[in-house]
Design a protein around this motif. Structure first.
Motif, PDB file in Angstrom:
ATOM      1  N   ARG A  78       0.831  -1.209   0.000  1.00 35.22           N
ATOM      2  CA  ARG A  78       0.000   0.000   0.000  1.00 35.22           C
ATOM      3  C   ARG A  78       0.865   1.259   0.000  1.00 35.22           C
ATOM      4  O   ARG A  78       1.892   1.309   0.655  1.00 35.22           O
ATOM      5  CB  ARG A  78      -0.895   0.052   1.239  1.00 35.22           C
ATOM      6  CG  ARG A  78      -2.062  -0.890   1.149  1.00 35.22           C
ATOM      7  CD  ARG A  78      -3.047  -0.639   2.243  1.00 35.22           C
ATOM      8  NE  ARG A  78      -4.291  -1.284   1.833  1.00 35.22           N
ATOM      9  CZ  ARG A  78      -5.449  -1.051   2.365  1.00 35.22           C
ATOM     10  NH1 ARG A  78      -5.571  -0.176   3.345  1.00 35.22           N
ATOM     11  NH2 ARG A  78      -6.529  -1.666   1.936  1.00 35.22           N
ATOM     12  N   ALA A  80       0.013   5.475   0.335  1.00 30.87           N
ATOM     13  CA  ALA A  80      -0.897   6.619   0.463  1.00 30.87           C
ATOM     14  C   ALA A  80      -0.158   7.853  -0.039  1.00 30.87           C
ATOM     15  O   ALA A  80       0.987   8.093   0.343  1.00 30.87           O
ATOM     16  CB  ALA A  80      -1.318   6.807   1.919  1.00 30.87           C
ATOM     17  N   LYS A 105      -3.572   5.055  -3.018  1.00 30.16           N
ATOM     18  CA  LYS A 105      -4.759   5.877  -2.797  1.00 30.16           C
ATOM     19  C   LYS A 105      -4.323   7.304  -2.471  1.00 30.16           C
ATOM     20  O   LYS A 105      -3.396   7.512  -1.694  1.00 30.16           O
ATOM     21  CB  LYS A 105      -5.590   5.296  -1.642  1.00 30.16           C
ATOM     22  CG  LYS A 105      -6.910   6.004  -1.433  1.00 30.16           C
ATOM     23  CD  LYS A 105      -7.766   5.255  -0.448  1.00 30.16           C
ATOM     24  CE  LYS A 105      -9.091   5.996  -0.283  1.00 30.16           C
ATOM     25  NZ  LYS A 105      -9.982   5.314   0.625  1.00 30.16           N
ATOM     26  N   PHE A 107      -4.897  11.167  -0.964  1.00 27.92           N
ATOM     27  CA  PHE A 107      -5.523  11.875   0.150  1.00 27.92           C
ATOM     28  C   PHE A 107      -5.110  13.340   0.100  1.00 27.92           C
ATOM     29  O   PHE A 107      -4.022  13.672  -0.387  1.00 27.92           O
ATOM     30  CB  PHE A 107      -5.073  11.284   1.501  1.00 27.92           C
ATOM     31  CG  PHE A 107      -5.467   9.867   1.723  1.00 27.92           C
ATOM     32  CD1 PHE A 107      -6.661   9.554   2.370  1.00 27.92           C
ATOM     33  CD2 PHE A 107      -4.654   8.823   1.299  1.00 27.92           C
ATOM     34  CE1 PHE A 107      -7.025   8.232   2.575  1.00 27.92           C
ATOM     35  CE2 PHE A 107      -5.011   7.504   1.506  1.00 27.92           C
ATOM     36  CZ  PHE A 107      -6.201   7.206   2.141  1.00 27.92           C
ATOM     37  N   ALA A 115      -5.023   8.814   6.071  1.00 28.15           N
ATOM     38  CA  ALA A 115      -4.082   8.081   5.220  1.00 28.15           C
ATOM     39  C   ALA A 115      -3.327   7.024   6.017  1.00 28.15           C
ATOM     40  O   ALA A 115      -3.171   5.879   5.565  1.00 28.15           O
ATOM     41  CB  ALA A 115      -3.097   9.060   4.568  1.00 28.15           C
ATOM     42  N   TRP A 118      -5.582   4.147   6.794  1.00 26.09           N
ATOM     43  CA  TRP A 118      -5.755   3.318   5.606  1.00 26.09           C
ATOM     44  C   TRP A 118      -4.534   2.428   5.390  1.00 26.09           C
ATOM     45  O   TRP A 118      -4.673   1.245   5.058  1.00 26.09           O
ATOM     46  CB  TRP A 118      -6.016   4.201   4.387  1.00 26.09           C
ATOM     47  CG  TRP A 118      -6.191   3.408   3.122  1.00 26.09           C
ATOM     48  CD1 TRP A 118      -7.306   2.734   2.724  1.00 26.09           C
ATOM     49  CD2 TRP A 118      -5.201   3.200   2.111  1.00 26.09           C
ATOM     50  NE1 TRP A 118      -7.076   2.113   1.518  1.00 26.09           N
ATOM     51  CE2 TRP A 118      -5.788   2.385   1.122  1.00 26.09           C
ATOM     52  CE3 TRP A 118      -3.887   3.616   1.953  1.00 26.09           C
ATOM     53  CZ2 TRP A 118      -5.101   1.981  -0.020  1.00 26.09           C
ATOM     54  CZ3 TRP A 118      -3.192   3.215   0.819  1.00 26.09           C
ATOM     55  CH2 TRP A 118      -3.813   2.409  -0.157  1.00 26.09           C
TER      56      TRP A 118
END
Length: 123
Positions: A78, A80, A105, A107, A115, A118
């Motif tokens: 992942r 952010a 992803k 933010f 963030a 997540w």
């Protein structure tokens, strides 16, 4: 300036703020590769408060690092991306869709806690 900070065994933070020249790019990429040693199922927090196009020399340096950078993709699950530039958020999410095994992803800059939550969700 591009700054790399190892925040834990499986967490690396990247801060991109303003202009990047070839020297800064080389140092930062070496630090990113070193900080990623031993990372498994990693998390990355990428903060971009002020984006400026890197110099052509910096882009050239990045191109020479591409094989090593592609090998990092398998270390992170992942990423952010914190930025107020909507186009960067969208570009990052598209990049995440193109590379299997990593979720990216976007933010807003003021959503640091969201963030980080997540990033921690799937651990």
């Amino acid at each position: 300036m591009l700054t790399i900070t190892k925040k834990g065994d499986n967490r690396v933070d990247v801060d991109l703020n303003g202009h990047i020249d070839a020297v800064n790019m080389r140092v930062a990429l070496d630090e990113l590769i070193a900080a990623s040693e031993g990372v498994e199922h990693g998390r990355m927090l990428y903060t971009i408060p002020e984006f400026a196009m890197p110099s052509l020399a910096a882009i050239g340096v990045e191109m020479t690092y591409l094989p090593g950078l592609f090998s990092l993709l398998g270390k992170y699950d992942r990423c952010a991306v914190l930025t107020d530039a909507n186009w960067i958020q969208k570009a990052a999410e598209i990049e995440g869709a193109l590379f299997p095994g990593i979720e990216i992803k976007g933010f807003d800059l003021d959503q640091v806690t969201l963030a980080e939550d997540w990033l921690d969700e799937a651990e």
